[in-house]
Design an enzyme around this catalytic site. Structure first.
Site, PDB file in Angstrom:
ATOM      1  N   GLU A  83     -17.433  67.258  13.405  1.00 41.38           N
ATOM      2  CA  GLU A  83     -18.492  67.268  12.572  1.00 41.38           C
ATOM      3  C   GLU A  83     -19.049  68.742  12.453  1.00 41.38           C
ATOM      4  O   GLU A  83     -19.669  68.998  11.597  1.00 41.38           O
ATOM      5  CB  GLU A  83     -19.513  66.153  13.073  1.00 41.38           C
ATOM      6  CG  GLU A  83     -19.230  64.906  12.721  1.00 41.38           C
ATOM      7  CD  GLU A  83     -19.218  64.447  11.156  1.00 41.38           C
ATOM      8  OE1 GLU A  83     -19.836  65.327  10.268  1.00 41.38           O
ATOM      9  OE2 GLU A  83     -18.137  63.447  10.725  1.00 41.38           O
ATOM     10  N   GLU A 111      -5.096  57.766  30.966  1.00 46.27           N
ATOM     11  CA  GLU A 111      -6.282  58.358  31.766  1.00 46.27           C
ATOM     12  C   GLU A 111      -6.129  58.421  33.278  1.00 46.27           C
ATOM     13  O   GLU A 111      -6.829  59.055  33.990  1.00 46.27           O
ATOM     14  CB  GLU A 111      -7.536  57.458  31.252  1.00 46.27           C
ATOM     15  CG  GLU A 111      -7.529  55.923  31.846  1.00 46.27           C
ATOM     16  CD  GLU A 111      -8.657  55.317  31.602  1.00 46.27           C
ATOM     17  OE1 GLU A 111      -9.497  54.945  32.469  1.00 46.27           O
ATOM     18  OE2 GLU A 111      -9.050  55.197  30.323  1.00 46.27           O
TER      19      GLU A 111
END
EC number: 4.2.1.126
Length: 301
Positions: A83, A111
């Site tokens: 954004e 992960e």
């Protein structure tokens, strides 16, 4: 700390009978639990302020902001990075997000690899002067720990965002932002309260860093990028409000400024052409407020 001992993994007594509640009561319970997160984040404001200073200094010096995380935590950082370019006019690649296994995160096992965290940073061109923000609700995700260690060894500043206090990630970071969110409504589902806290923190880190860099004028997004009709109307409104002119005047100035609200505002407020506005902006490091402060009162429109 073992996973089963983490606060975020503990059962929440308030939701012990979650499956027996009716929909309205279950929603009310979630809403009550969520309502306290902002207050918990408030306890971390001094650390968040330190993080903003580190980020703003790095970006001002030509470095980058790199969010990195696994699962939901990684996606929150990725979305915040995504954004920044349309909202603040940042350069492509200046603020990026890295998610273990990619944004879809189909392979959750990645992960567990601290090596992959290092490799992903290198693939992104990690360099001294960058800031790496490691996002991990547990504070112990190997992928993030490996990334923070590698960033530190490279000479980068590091920030850890975790939702358990006294985390391993915090010990690896220059700035440790830790928020005790308490047990989740759905035991261990850290996309809930922990995710909300991480989103709030990322919002603050990026937004206030951009404010510090002069990317706003007052509370206006003066570097918003004009890519569609809605954003054009928004940009016209920003210019109109900042310069105190009718929307038709603001629209003409925006066109003359090449769809850059910052330049249009300076053109109108300083009474100069596009080139003059660009010079004012450059001399003031992009800050409209600083640029206007250099003008004699009689020269302001």
């Amino acid at each position: 700390m073992h996973l089963e001992h983490l606060v975020t993994e503990q059962p929440n007594g308030q939701s012990a009978n979650l499956d027996a509640l009716g929909i309205p009561d279950a929603l009310a319970l979630m809403n009550r639990e969520d309502a306290g997160i902002a207050a918990r984040v408030a306890h971390a404001l001094p650390a968040i302020a330190s993080g903003v200073t580190v980020i703003a200094d790095a970006l001002r010096a030509g470095g980058r902001l790199i969010y990195i995380g696994a699962g939901n935590s990684g996606r929150i950082g990725y979305l915040d990075a995504l954004e920044c370019q349309p909202t603040f006019g940042t350069q492509p690649g200046e603020i990026i997000g890295i998610v273990a296994g990619g944004f879809a995160g189909i392979t959750e096992s990645v992960e567990d690899s601290d090596t992959l965290g290092r490799q992903d940073l290198d693939a992104a061109g990690l360099a001294r002067g960058d800031v790496v923000v490691g996002l991990t609700a547990s504070g112990r995700t190997p992928y993030v720990l490996g990334a923070l260690r590698h960033a530190r060894d490279t000479g980068c500043r590091t920030i850890a965002v975790a939702c358990n206090v006294g985390s391993e990630a915090a010990a690896l970071a220059d700035v440790a932002i830790e928020v005790d969110c308490g047990p989740e409504v759905l035991t261990g589902s850290t996309r809930l309260k922990a995710g909300t806290a991480q989103k709030m923190i990322c919002n603050m880190l990026s937004t206030i860093s951009m404010v510090a860099l002069g990317k706003t004028y007052g509370n206006l997004m003066v570097d918003v990028q004009v890519h569609n009709h809605k954003l054009r109307r928004r940009a016209i409104g920003i210019v109109s409000q900042a310069a105190g002119v009718p929307t038709d005047v603001a629209e003409r100035a925006l066109e003359q400024a090449g769809d850059r609200p910052r330049i249009a505002i300076l053109m109108l407020c300083a009474g100069v052409d596009r080139a003059g506005a660009e010079r004012l902006a450059d001399a003031a490091g992009g800050s409209i407020r600083k640029a206007l402060a250099t003008l004699a009162p009689s020269t302001r429109a």
